[in-house]
Design a protein around this motif. Structure first.
Motif, PDB file in Angstrom:
ATOM      1  N   LEU B 205       0.834  -1.204   0.000  1.00 34.39           N
ATOM      2  CA  LEU B 205       0.000   0.000   0.000  1.00 34.39           C
ATOM      3  C   LEU B 205       0.871   1.257   0.000  1.00 34.39           C
ATOM      4  O   LEU B 205       0.658   2.186  -0.777  1.00 34.39           O
ATOM      5  CB  LEU B 205      -0.921  -0.009   1.223  1.00 34.39           C
ATOM      6  CG  LEU B 205      -1.847   1.185   1.374  1.00 34.39           C
ATOM      7  CD1 LEU B 205      -2.857   1.247   0.255  1.00 34.39           C
ATOM      8  CD2 LEU B 205      -2.582   1.138   2.708  1.00 34.39           C
ATOM      9  N   ILE B 206       1.878   1.248   0.876  1.00 32.58           N
ATOM     10  CA  ILE B 206       2.737   2.438   0.951  1.00 32.58           C
ATOM     11  C   ILE B 206       3.549   2.610  -0.330  1.00 32.58           C
ATOM     12  O   ILE B 206       3.669   3.713  -0.873  1.00 32.58           O
ATOM     13  CB  ILE B 206       3.685   2.349   2.161  1.00 32.58           C
ATOM     14  CG1 ILE B 206       2.880   2.266   3.453  1.00 32.58           C
ATOM     15  CG2 ILE B 206       4.617   3.554   2.219  1.00 32.58           C
ATOM     16  CD1 ILE B 206       3.703   1.939   4.649  1.00 32.58           C
ATOM     17  N   LEU B 207       4.093   1.499  -0.831  1.00 32.95           N
ATOM     18  CA  LEU B 207       4.928   1.606  -2.026  1.00 32.95           C
ATOM     19  C   LEU B 207       4.118   2.040  -3.241  1.00 32.95           C
ATOM     20  O   LEU B 207       4.613   2.777  -4.094  1.00 32.95           O
ATOM     21  CB  LEU B 207       5.638   0.278  -2.287  1.00 32.95           C
ATOM     22  CG  LEU B 207       6.767  -0.013  -1.287  1.00 32.95           C
ATOM     23  CD1 LEU B 207       7.307  -1.417  -1.480  1.00 32.95           C
ATOM     24  CD2 LEU B 207       7.878   1.013  -1.400  1.00 32.95           C
ATOM     25  N   LEU B 208       2.883   1.580  -3.317  1.00 32.90           N
ATOM     26  CA  LEU B 208       2.027   2.035  -4.418  1.00 32.90           C
ATOM     27  C   LEU B 208       1.806   3.531  -4.315  1.00 32.90           C
ATOM     28  O   LEU B 208       1.804   4.255  -5.301  1.00 32.90           O
ATOM     29  CB  LEU B 208       0.674   1.308  -4.380  1.00 32.90           C
ATOM     30  CG  LEU B 208       0.647  -0.135  -4.885  1.00 32.90           C
ATOM     31  CD1 LEU B 208      -0.722  -0.750  -4.667  1.00 32.90           C
ATOM     32  CD2 LEU B 208       1.020  -0.199  -6.358  1.00 32.90           C
ATOM     33  N   PHE B 223       0.803  -6.790  -8.275  1.00 35.51           N
ATOM     34  CA  PHE B 223      -0.321  -6.019  -7.742  1.00 35.51           C
ATOM     35  C   PHE B 223      -0.622  -4.831  -8.642  1.00 35.51           C
ATOM     36  O   PHE B 223      -1.761  -4.572  -9.010  1.00 35.51           O
ATOM     37  CB  PHE B 223       0.055  -5.503  -6.340  1.00 35.51           C
ATOM     38  CG  PHE B 223      -1.016  -5.720  -5.318  1.00 35.51           C
ATOM     39  CD1 PHE B 223      -1.073  -6.914  -4.607  1.00 35.51           C
ATOM     40  CD2 PHE B 223      -1.948  -4.740  -5.036  1.00 35.51           C
ATOM     41  CE1 PHE B 223      -2.041  -7.120  -3.658  1.00 35.51           C
ATOM     42  CE2 PHE B 223      -2.932  -4.946  -4.093  1.00 35.51           C
ATOM     43  CZ  PHE B 223      -2.972  -6.144  -3.399  1.00 35.51           C
ATOM     44  N   LYS B 224       0.445  -4.131  -8.990  1.00 40.85           N
ATOM     45  CA  LYS B 224       0.285  -2.923  -9.779  1.00 40.85           C
ATOM     46  C   LYS B 224      -0.197  -3.257 -11.189  1.00 40.85           C
ATOM     47  O   LYS B 224      -1.071  -2.592 -11.760  1.00 40.85           O
ATOM     48  CB  LYS B 224       1.617  -2.171  -9.849  1.00 40.85           C
ATOM     49  CG  LYS B 224       1.436  -0.731 -10.295  1.00 40.85           C
ATOM     50  CD  LYS B 224       2.703   0.047 -10.179  1.00 40.85           C
ATOM     51  CE  LYS B 224       2.468   1.431 -10.758  1.00 40.85           C
ATOM     52  NZ  LYS B 224       3.683   2.241 -10.722  1.00 40.85           N
ATOM     53  N   LYS B 225       0.396  -4.346 -11.738  1.00 37.64           N
ATOM     54  CA  LYS B 225       0.019  -4.734 -13.088  1.00 37.64           C
ATOM     55  C   LYS B 225      -1.436  -5.169 -13.125  1.00 37.64           C
ATOM     56  O   LYS B 225      -2.192  -4.839 -14.033  1.00 37.64           O
ATOM     57  CB  LYS B 225       0.929  -5.888 -13.554  1.00 37.64           C
ATOM     58  CG  LYS B 225       0.992  -6.048 -15.061  1.00 37.64           C
ATOM     59  CD  LYS B 225       1.890  -7.208 -15.457  1.00 37.64           C
ATOM     60  CE  LYS B 225       1.114  -8.504 -15.444  1.00 37.64           C
ATOM     61  NZ  LYS B 225       1.965  -9.691 -15.446  1.00 37.64           N
ATOM     62  N   LEU B 231      -6.812   1.192  -8.124  1.00 42.71           N
ATOM     63  CA  LEU B 231      -7.570   0.043  -7.644  1.00 42.71           C
ATOM     64  C   LEU B 231      -6.731  -0.780  -6.666  1.00 42.71           C
ATOM     65  O   LEU B 231      -7.227  -1.287  -5.660  1.00 42.71           O
ATOM     66  CB  LEU B 231      -8.014  -0.805  -8.834  1.00 42.71           C
ATOM     67  CG  LEU B 231      -8.988  -1.933  -8.501  1.00 42.71           C
ATOM     68  CD1 LEU B 231     -10.282  -1.365  -7.952  1.00 42.71           C
ATOM     69  CD2 LEU B 231      -9.257  -2.793  -9.732  1.00 42.71           C
ATOM     70  N   GLY B 232      -5.440  -0.890  -6.969  1.00 38.51           N
ATOM     71  CA  GLY B 232      -4.535  -1.640  -6.092  1.00 38.51           C
ATOM     72  C   GLY B 232      -4.552  -1.080  -4.688  1.00 38.51           C
ATOM     73  O   GLY B 232      -4.627  -1.818  -3.703  1.00 38.51           O
ATOM     74  N   MET B 233      -4.512   0.247  -4.595  1.00 38.40           N
ATOM     75  CA  MET B 233      -4.534   0.867  -3.276  1.00 38.40           C
ATOM     76  C   MET B 233      -5.865   0.645  -2.595  1.00 38.40           C
ATOM     77  O   MET B 233      -5.934   0.363  -1.408  1.00 38.40           O
ATOM     78  CB  MET B 233      -4.251   2.365  -3.397  1.00 38.40           C
ATOM     79  CG  MET B 233      -2.770   2.644  -3.466  1.00 38.40           C
ATOM     80  SD  MET B 233      -2.428   4.383  -3.637  1.00 38.40           S
ATOM     81  CE  MET B 233      -3.061   4.995  -2.118  1.00 38.40           C
ATOM     82  N   PHE B 234      -6.931   0.735  -3.397  1.00 40.30           N
ATOM     83  CA  PHE B 234      -8.253   0.538  -2.825  1.00 40.30           C
ATOM     84  C   PHE B 234      -8.399  -0.878  -2.262  1.00 40.30           C
ATOM     85  O   PHE B 234      -8.890  -1.083  -1.156  1.00 40.30           O
ATOM     86  CB  PHE B 234      -9.329   0.804  -3.888  1.00 40.30           C
ATOM     87  CG  PHE B 234     -10.712   0.507  -3.424  1.00 40.30           C
ATOM     88  CD1 PHE B 234     -11.356   1.381  -2.549  1.00 40.30           C
ATOM     89  CD2 PHE B 234     -11.368  -0.645  -3.824  1.00 40.30           C
ATOM     90  CE1 PHE B 234     -12.624   1.102  -2.086  1.00 40.30           C
ATOM     91  CE2 PHE B 234     -12.641  -0.934  -3.367  1.00 40.30           C
ATOM     92  CZ  PHE B 234     -13.277  -0.058  -2.501  1.00 40.30           C
TER      93      PHE B 234
END
Lengths: 235, 260
Positions: B205-208, B223-225, B231-234
């Protein structure tokens, strides 16, 4: 006042209560007696809802109290071991419980009665066992509830405080309250109890007045009468 | 519940350990800013400390607080209070006071350094939020363990093991499984594995949020891909919410059946 029907409770492998049936009327002092481990505290804690019974029902004033909490407004309870949060002072603790109960309280009079004024600003962790028991008594008696439950109230008290405690219990009785006491001090029980409930092996073995018990066992004194029941049962 | 929360909170705020914890973060914040001289870099270093340390402190405080306040709890149980009120009140009071130590301890040095004018303010805020989340999660887990174990030593042992497992061993097992099964497509597996570990989840979450691809690692990258940054953070945020709600719900269930 209290009706207990067919109450069962097991702790691990030990079946502590094995079908307790008990009917306690309104007004008077009832002593719960029994040897160590007979289930006195478990019975008391079940009435308070601190122990969750496996089977059976408990009614107070004709209403089932299992899994409820509001009914405790009308109960004052004195726990057997007076352990309190160590870093609170006596007056903070009293203030906290008053705040939680939001009932009128007579704590000032009780603090005088048990000579607790010099300890009010001391931390509970630094008090002696007897003083802590006095704080315990103040917390119990400061509210005006119909039902009072005392688990070993005499522990650690000096003779003066003991006399004052007895007077206090008598006063409460005169107000028409129901008082439940568990104790191992037979002379104390003999002096104040109107009725005796004798627990043995997780069941009610005897319920009646002190004189009934003596008649039944043919003994002149409560201590011997109790010992007589115990030896008869285990012989 | 608010009354219980208030008492637990003030009880803890007066305890020495809250101050030590607060002073530790205060010192850490000042030292990091002094050494790095760069808010963004300090935030990354802080992240690595927070994702490991807040769970540890949450676990240890949670388990100790439960066992130490047993008498107090028994006193409360005899009062006309619901059981869930008592336990959720204590739980929230403890988590809030620990989170406050974290937020104030780190917030003060960063505020003095001028985080408000810096671009890193939201990164820093999300870092503190995640730290607070981890505190709530691990205090709840510790409370669960304590409620299920009468034996203090056992309870303490299980709690520390849980922390060790989630903070250290889990990643090791995860890496080993990635190597062993490298011939298979693993992105979905790694996504699922991340959701089951709140520490990994917070890190991602933090790195995103920081948007540093180099540090994301394999799971972060998938995750990011898979979800994209938003959306990943959500999703990671919602998963963290579940990590708080489920253990807190179990506290209520467990407390309802327990004998005191």
């Amino acid at each position: 006042m209290i009706q207990i029907q067919d109450l069962y409770k097991r702790f691990g492998k030990v079946q502590v209560l094995k079908g307790v049936n008990l009917d306690i009327g309104r007004g008077g002092i009832f002593a719960i007696l029994g040897p160590n481990g007979s289930g006195k505290t478990t019975l008391i804690k079940s009435i308070l809802g601190m122990v969750v019974a496996d089977k059976g029902d408990i009614k107070i004033a004709d209403k089932s109290v299992l899994r409820k909490f509001e009914y405790r407004k009308n109960i004052d309870y004195l726990p057997q071991i007076a352990n309190f949060p160590a870093n609170l002072t006596v007056s903070e603790l009293i203030g906290m419980i008053r705040n939680l109960r939001a009932k009128t309280s007579s704590h000032e009079q009780l603090i005088d009665l048990f000579d607790l004024t010099p300890f009010l600003n001391q931390k509970l962790g630094n008090l002696s066992g007897g003083t802590r028991q006095k704080v315990n008594l103040v917390l119990t008696f400061m509210f005006d509830s119909e039902l009072i439950i005392l688990d070993e109230p005499t522990t650690g008290l000096d003779p003066v405080s003991l006399i004052r405690l007895k007077q206090r219990i008598e006063e409460e009785k005169k107000k028409g309250k129901t008082i439940l006491i568990s104790s191992h001090i037979m002379s104390f029980v003999e002096e104040i109890a109107d009725e005796i409930v004798f627990l043995l092996d997780g069941k009610i073995h005897f319920k009646g007045t002190v004189s009934d018990l003596m008649k039944q066992t043919g003994q002149q004194n409560l201590e011997y009468a109790i010992a007589n029941i115990l030896t008869d049962n285990h012989a | 519940m608010l009354k219980i929360l208030k008492y637990s909170f003030f009880d803890l705020m007066r305890s020495r350990w809250s101050y030590i914890y607060f002073l530790f973060y205060l010192a850490l914040g000042f030292v990091l800013l002094f050494l790095n001289n760069d808010v963004s870099k300090a935030v990354i270093t802080l992240m690595n400390i927070i994702v490991v340390l807040t769970p540890l402190i949450g676990t240890v405080f949670g388990i100790m607080y439960y066992y130490n306040s047993r008498e107090f709890t028994e006193l409360l149980l005899a009062q006309p209070l619901k059981r869930s009120t008592i336990f959720l009140g204590q739980y929230t009071g403890l988590s809030l006071s620990l989170s406050l130590s974290l937020v104030l301890g780190l917030g003060i040095p960063f505020l003095m350094y001028g985080i408000l004018e810096s671009a890193a303010i939201w990164n820093f805020a999300s870092l503190l939020l995640t730290g607070a989340f981890l505190t709530f999660i691990f205090v709840a887990l510790a409370y669960n363990i304590a409620l299920s174990n009468e034996n203090k030593i056992k309870g303490f042992g299980y709690a520390v093991l849980l922390w060790l497992f989630l903070a250290v061993i889990y990643d090791g097992l995860f890496l080993i499984s990635l190597i062993v099964f490298e011939e298979y497509p693993l992105d979905k597996f790694s996504l699922a594995a991340t959701v089951f570990n709140p520490i990994d989840l917070s890190r991602i979450l933090i790195l995103l949020k920081l948007d540093i691809s180099a540090l994301l690692g394999y799971t972060g990258a998938s995750f990011k891909k898979f979800f994209g940054t938003g959306l990943g953070m959500f999703i990671s945020f919602s998963a963290l919410m579940l990590w708080v709600i489920l253990p807190a719900w179990r506290i209520v269930v467990k407390a309802r059946k327990k004998d005191f």
